[in-house]
Design an enzyme around this catalytic site. Sequence first.
Site, PDB file in Angstrom:
ATOM      1  N   PHE A   1      -4.169   3.067  15.023  1.00  0.00           N
ATOM      2  CA  PHE A   1      -4.585   4.075  14.059  1.00  0.00           C
ATOM      3  C   PHE A   1      -5.759   3.495  13.267  1.00  0.00           C
ATOM      4  O   PHE A   1      -5.931   2.279  13.208  1.00  0.00           O
ATOM      5  CB  PHE A   1      -3.446   4.417  13.088  1.00  0.00           C
ATOM      6  CG  PHE A   1      -2.576   5.542  13.583  1.00  0.00           C
ATOM      7  CD1 PHE A   1      -1.753   5.370  14.680  1.00  0.00           C
ATOM      8  CD2 PHE A   1      -2.589   6.785  12.943  1.00  0.00           C
ATOM      9  CE1 PHE A   1      -0.958   6.403  15.150  1.00  0.00           C
ATOM     10  CE2 PHE A   1      -1.795   7.829  13.400  1.00  0.00           C
ATOM     11  CZ  PHE A   1      -0.979   7.634  14.505  1.00  0.00           C
TER      12      PHE A   1
ATOM     13  N   LYS B   1     -10.714  -4.486  18.526  1.00  0.00           N
ATOM     14  CA  LYS B   1      -9.299  -4.825  18.716  1.00  0.00           C
ATOM     15  C   LYS B   1      -8.902  -4.785  20.190  1.00  0.00           C
ATOM     16  O   LYS B   1      -7.902  -5.362  20.570  1.00  0.00           O
ATOM     17  CB  LYS B   1      -8.430  -3.874  17.904  1.00  0.00           C
ATOM     18  CG  LYS B   1      -8.820  -3.891  16.419  1.00  0.00           C
ATOM     19  CD  LYS B   1      -7.707  -3.463  15.521  1.00  0.00           C
ATOM     20  CE  LYS B   1      -8.166  -3.475  14.070  1.00  0.00           C
ATOM     21  NZ  LYS B   1      -7.073  -3.715  13.144  1.00  0.00           N
TER      22      LYS B   1
ATOM     23  N   ASP C   1      -3.733  -6.283   4.646  1.00  0.00           N
ATOM     24  CA  ASP C   1      -4.731  -7.162   5.265  1.00  0.00           C
ATOM     25  C   ASP C   1      -4.585  -8.604   4.797  1.00  0.00           C
ATOM     26  O   ASP C   1      -4.942  -9.523   5.511  1.00  0.00           O
ATOM     27  CB  ASP C   1      -6.138  -6.647   4.936  1.00  0.00           C
ATOM     28  CG  ASP C   1      -6.419  -5.356   5.694  1.00  0.00           C
ATOM     29  OD1 ASP C   1      -6.131  -5.316   6.903  1.00  0.00           O
ATOM     30  OD2 ASP C   1      -6.898  -4.378   5.077  1.00  0.00           O
TER      31      ASP C   1
ATOM     32  N   LYS D   1     -13.522  -0.238  15.744  1.00  0.00           N
ATOM     33  CA  LYS D   1     -12.155  -0.821  15.818  1.00  0.00           C
ATOM     34  C   LYS D   1     -11.643  -0.842  17.249  1.00  0.00           C
ATOM     35  O   LYS D   1     -10.987  -1.792  17.673  1.00  0.00           O
ATOM     36  CB  LYS D   1     -11.187  -0.011  14.953  1.00  0.00           C
ATOM     37  CG  LYS D   1     -11.044  -0.604  13.567  1.00  0.00           C
ATOM     38  CD  LYS D   1     -10.171   0.199  12.648  1.00  0.00           C
ATOM     39  CE  LYS D   1     -10.563  -0.169  11.216  1.00  0.00           C
ATOM     40  NZ  LYS D   1      -9.970   0.702  10.229  1.00  0.00           N
TER      41      LYS D   1
ATOM     42  N   ASP E   1      -3.802  -9.956  12.741  1.00  0.00           N
ATOM     43  CA  ASP E   1      -4.021  -8.570  13.167  1.00  0.00           C
ATOM     44  C   ASP E   1      -3.048  -8.310  14.322  1.00  0.00           C
ATOM     45  O   ASP E   1      -3.229  -8.822  15.436  1.00  0.00           O
ATOM     46  CB  ASP E   1      -5.476  -8.376  13.597  1.00  0.00           C
ATOM     47  CG  ASP E   1      -5.786  -6.907  13.828  1.00  0.00           C
ATOM     48  OD1 ASP E   1      -4.943  -6.212  14.451  1.00  0.00           O
ATOM     49  OD2 ASP E   1      -6.854  -6.453  13.389  1.00  0.00           O
TER      50      ASP E   1
ATOM     51  N   ASN F   1       0.850  -1.201   0.000  1.00  0.00           N
ATOM     52  CA  ASN F   1       0.000   0.000   0.000  1.00  0.00           C
ATOM     53  C   ASN F   1       0.878   1.241   0.000  1.00  0.00           C
ATOM     54  O   ASN F   1       2.103   1.158  -0.023  1.00  0.00           O
ATOM     55  CB  ASN F   1      -0.948  -0.024   1.199  1.00  0.00           C
ATOM     56  CG  ASN F   1      -0.178  -0.098   2.502  1.00  0.00           C
ATOM     57  OD1 ASN F   1       0.561   0.816   2.856  1.00  0.00           O
ATOM     58  ND2 ASN F   1      -0.318  -1.201   3.217  1.00  0.00           N
TER      59      ASN F   1
HETATM   60  N1  CTP Z   1      -3.381  -3.349  12.180  1.00  0.00           N
HETATM   61  C1  CTP Z   1      -2.517  -4.343  12.588  1.00  0.00           C
HETATM   62  N2  CTP Z   1      -2.497  -5.528  11.902  1.00  0.00           N
HETATM   63  C2  CTP Z   1      -3.303  -5.728  10.844  1.00  0.00           C
HETATM   64  C3  CTP Z   1      -4.166  -4.709  10.410  1.00  0.00           C
HETATM   65  C4  CTP Z   1      -4.178  -3.521  11.102  1.00  0.00           C
HETATM   66  O1  CTP Z   1      -1.776  -4.162  13.557  1.00  0.00           O
HETATM   67  N3  CTP Z   1      -3.244  -6.878  10.205  1.00  0.00           N
HETATM   68  C5  CTP Z   1      -3.425  -2.104  12.960  1.00  0.00           C
HETATM   69  C6  CTP Z   1      -2.955  -0.877  12.207  1.00  0.00           C
HETATM   70  O2  CTP Z   1      -1.568  -0.666  12.438  1.00  0.00           O
HETATM   71  C7  CTP Z   1      -3.804   0.220  12.851  1.00  0.00           C
HETATM   72  C8  CTP Z   1      -5.097  -0.485  13.183  1.00  0.00           C
HETATM   73  O3  CTP Z   1      -4.770  -1.870  13.255  1.00  0.00           O
HETATM   74  O4  CTP Z   1      -3.244   0.662  14.076  1.00  0.00           O
HETATM   75  C9  CTP Z   1      -6.210  -0.274  12.204  1.00  0.00           C
HETATM   76  O5  CTP Z   1      -5.753  -0.498  10.883  1.00  0.00           O
HETATM   77  P1  CTP Z   1      -6.709  -0.279   9.644  1.00  0.00           P
HETATM   78  O6  CTP Z   1      -5.984  -0.657   8.404  1.00  0.00           O
HETATM   79  O7  CTP Z   1      -7.360   1.053   9.738  1.00  0.00           O
HETATM   80  O8  CTP Z   1      -7.855  -1.317   9.973  1.00  0.00           O
HETATM   81  P2  CTP Z   1      -8.053  -2.831   9.622  1.00  0.00           P
HETATM   82  O9  CTP Z   1      -7.796  -3.662  10.834  1.00  0.00           O
HETATM   83  O10 CTP Z   1      -7.315  -3.199   8.396  1.00  0.00           O
HETATM   84  O11 CTP Z   1      -9.640  -2.860   9.387  1.00  0.00           O
HETATM   85  P3  CTP Z   1     -10.494  -2.486   8.065  1.00  0.00           P
HETATM   86  O12 CTP Z   1      -9.962  -3.339   6.979  1.00  0.00           O
HETATM   87  O13 CTP Z   1     -11.875  -2.813   8.502  1.00  0.00           O
HETATM   88  O14 CTP Z   1     -10.332  -1.000   7.841  1.00  0.00           O
END
Ligand code: CTP
Length: 400
Positions: A323, A341, A278, A337, A305, A210
């Site tokens: 974040f 989480k 993801d 979230k 996650d 990304n």
């Molecule tokens: N995060 C993480 N590990 C993942 C995905 C996310 O540690 N596999 C953490 C990111 O660093 C951030 C938070 O979770 O602090 C939210 O990340 P975000 O990308 O906004 O959310 P997602 O968990 O990917 O959820 P969604 O796809 O529903 O937006």
Amino acid sequence: MTKRVLLIVGGGIAAYKTLELIRNLRKRGFALRCILTRAGKEFVTPLALASLSGDKVYEDLFSLTDEAEMGHIELSREADLLVVAPATADLLAKMANGSANDLASTALLATDKPILAAPAMNIRMWLHAATQRNLARLKDDGVTFVGPGDGEMACGEYGPGRMAEPVEIADAIERMLGGTTAQKPLAGRRVVVTSGPTVEPIDPVRFLSNRSSGKQGHAVAAAAASAGAEVVLVSGPVSIPDPAGVRTVHVESAVEMLAAVEAALPSDIAIFCAAVADWRVEPAGHKIKKGKSGAPTLALIENPDILATICRHKQRPRLVIGFAAETEKMLAHARAKLERKGCDMIVANDVGGPAGVMGGERNTVHLVTRDGVEDWPTLDKTEVAHRLVERMAALVGTSS
Ligand code: CTP
């Protein structure tokens, strides 16, 4: 002993930022005295500088009262460090040539103390051969520089020439003066920060990833370190340098990032700024070739996650911050979230708008906790980082 800074405020639009610099330096326990150039006076008032520095502001080389109270030689002699901010093209030219035709340039020539300059000027003036020549000469003479950074400038152009942010200048001053007597707000605390994107290989030459630049996460790590914390920064591949004073662990994939974060525990605080991919795929051992059967299908596997795993970890840090990068329904998603989480705070930002948060210099964030939402104005990522660190310190404090 209190360290003394002589701040020379030059004439540029960035002069307004020196007010914040003075506030920041005083909070860190430094004593300030200011010289304001004639051009500088067009941008900030002596009264504003005097009120914040708590001292008289010096302007004239030939003022009888100024000379009687504190002569120009004395001014630079009693300081531990001279700081020029904003260092305009004209001030740099004077310094490089040893010119001494006003109080600022005279004080700079009459000193044997270290000098830190924070340049600020239009991009073409900065890139001009004359300025670059002056810069090289000043570096040779032992002058230290902080900035300038890239960014949008008051003249509407974009590029190098923007003065470093007040916190960056204050950090540079602190590095040069070897710290202050003031207690650092995160002294003795351990902080883990994730930053940047993760990169998930598809085959030896292709990957899923990304647009995260790592700027926000790296700024948080640097701010936590300057607040006295012992910082481990776990970063995906980025093009920005490792922050000073931080232990940086470089990783590629989400699985590697999780392992590096777990290895950095125990920790008092963890803040997850990384844009973790993801999904990953089972990578092919060879380059996938185009075939008769058409485009290949990627079987996506959900990544761990990291934030949620650490929140449930037996060594869960006392304060865990996530974040939330959203493109719509930002606050509703951020609140969800927080619960899903299990972290203590979500820093929500809208990454969908035209502002270009991903890769950009500025960020508009909202702090979401179980108690409510706090909206912050649009700020430089370094300023967002320092405010977040102030918040961490208020919630966790020092270990002593
Ligand atoms: N995060 C993480 N590990 C993942 C995905 C996310 O540690 N596999 C953490 C990111 O660093 C951030 C938070 O979770 O602090 C939210 O990340 P975000 O990308 O906004 O959310 P997602 O968990 O990917 O959820 P969604 O796809 O529903 O937006």
